[in-house]
Design a protein around this motif. Sequence first.
Motif, PDB file in Angstrom:
ATOM      1  N   HIS A   1       9.144  89.320 -52.843  1.00 55.64           N
ATOM      2  CA  HIS A   1       8.926  90.772 -52.838  1.00 55.64           C
ATOM      3  C   HIS A   1       9.843  91.458 -51.826  1.00 55.64           C
ATOM      4  O   HIS A   1      10.460  92.481 -52.128  1.00 55.64           O
ATOM      5  CB  HIS A   1       7.454  91.059 -52.533  1.00 55.64           C
TER       6      HIS A   1
ATOM      7  N   CYS B   1      13.266 100.213 -59.558  1.00 61.42           N
ATOM      8  CA  CYS B   1      13.500  98.910 -58.939  1.00 61.42           C
ATOM      9  C   CYS B   1      12.322  98.525 -58.043  1.00 61.42           C
ATOM     10  O   CYS B   1      11.822  97.398 -58.097  1.00 61.42           O
ATOM     11  CB  CYS B   1      14.804  98.958 -58.133  1.00 61.42           C
TER      12      CYS B   1
ATOM     13  N   ALA C   1       9.628  95.466 -58.451  1.00 67.66           N
ATOM     14  CA  ALA C   1       9.367  94.512 -57.369  1.00 67.66           C
ATOM     15  C   ALA C   1       7.873  94.445 -57.065  1.00 67.66           C
ATOM     16  O   ALA C   1       7.312  93.354 -56.895  1.00 67.66           O
ATOM     17  CB  ALA C   1      10.148  94.903 -56.116  1.00 67.66           C
TER      18      ALA C   1
ATOM     19  N   ALA D   1      13.368  91.424 -53.187  1.00 65.87           N
ATOM     20  CA  ALA D   1      13.503  92.377 -54.297  1.00 65.87           C
ATOM     21  C   ALA D   1      13.533  93.812 -53.787  1.00 65.87           C
ATOM     22  O   ALA D   1      14.333  94.628 -54.265  1.00 65.87           O
ATOM     23  CB  ALA D   1      12.363  92.182 -55.291  1.00 65.87           C
TER      24      ALA D   1
ATOM     25  N   LYS E   1      16.862  94.623 -52.253  1.00 66.11           N
ATOM     26  CA  LYS E   1      17.888  94.850 -53.271  1.00 66.11           C
ATOM     27  C   LYS E   1      17.840  96.279 -53.798  1.00 66.11           C
ATOM     28  O   LYS E   1      18.858  96.813 -54.236  1.00 66.11           O
ATOM     29  CB  LYS E   1      17.727  93.860 -54.425  1.00 66.11           C
TER      30      LYS E   1
END
Length: 151
Positions: free
Chosen positions: A100, A118, A122, A103, A106
């Motif tokens: 997590h 996004c 996540a 992600a 990112k």
Amino acid sequence: MRPIALTVAIAAALALSACNKPETPAENRQDVQEARQEGAKDVAEARQDAAQDVAAAQQDVQDAVADNDPDDVVDQQADVVDQRANSNYDVAMAEADAAHKVAKEKCDVLTGDPKDACQKAADDAYDAAKMQAERVKDAGEAAADAMDDNR
């Protein structure tokens, strides 16, 4: 006095606009790498703790066998199953937390709707991993309870 107020207002506006800027790709790569390293460390610690906890529970089984106490052996075996379920849950949650964090990092290279999507993806993946870990843990605990109930 007005030029000072205008300068302060412009500085505040620039500072706020900087908050909405995405990270540069280089910054993002660095942050993602740091999140991966921290996650790997956390997962390794969770695995080590889990192995120690299960080993201790298994030693209790051996002690009960050595004491020639069949009822205690069954109790201790159930405790091993329960401990394994809880340890596996702890490891799964450490893995989910690590994934997590990576992600989410990112996502920091994005802005606006793509960033929101996004982050939602996540969060959804984390929630799914958490629910799966809880299901597996619950099944293990139920198996341990059944062992206790069957003696």
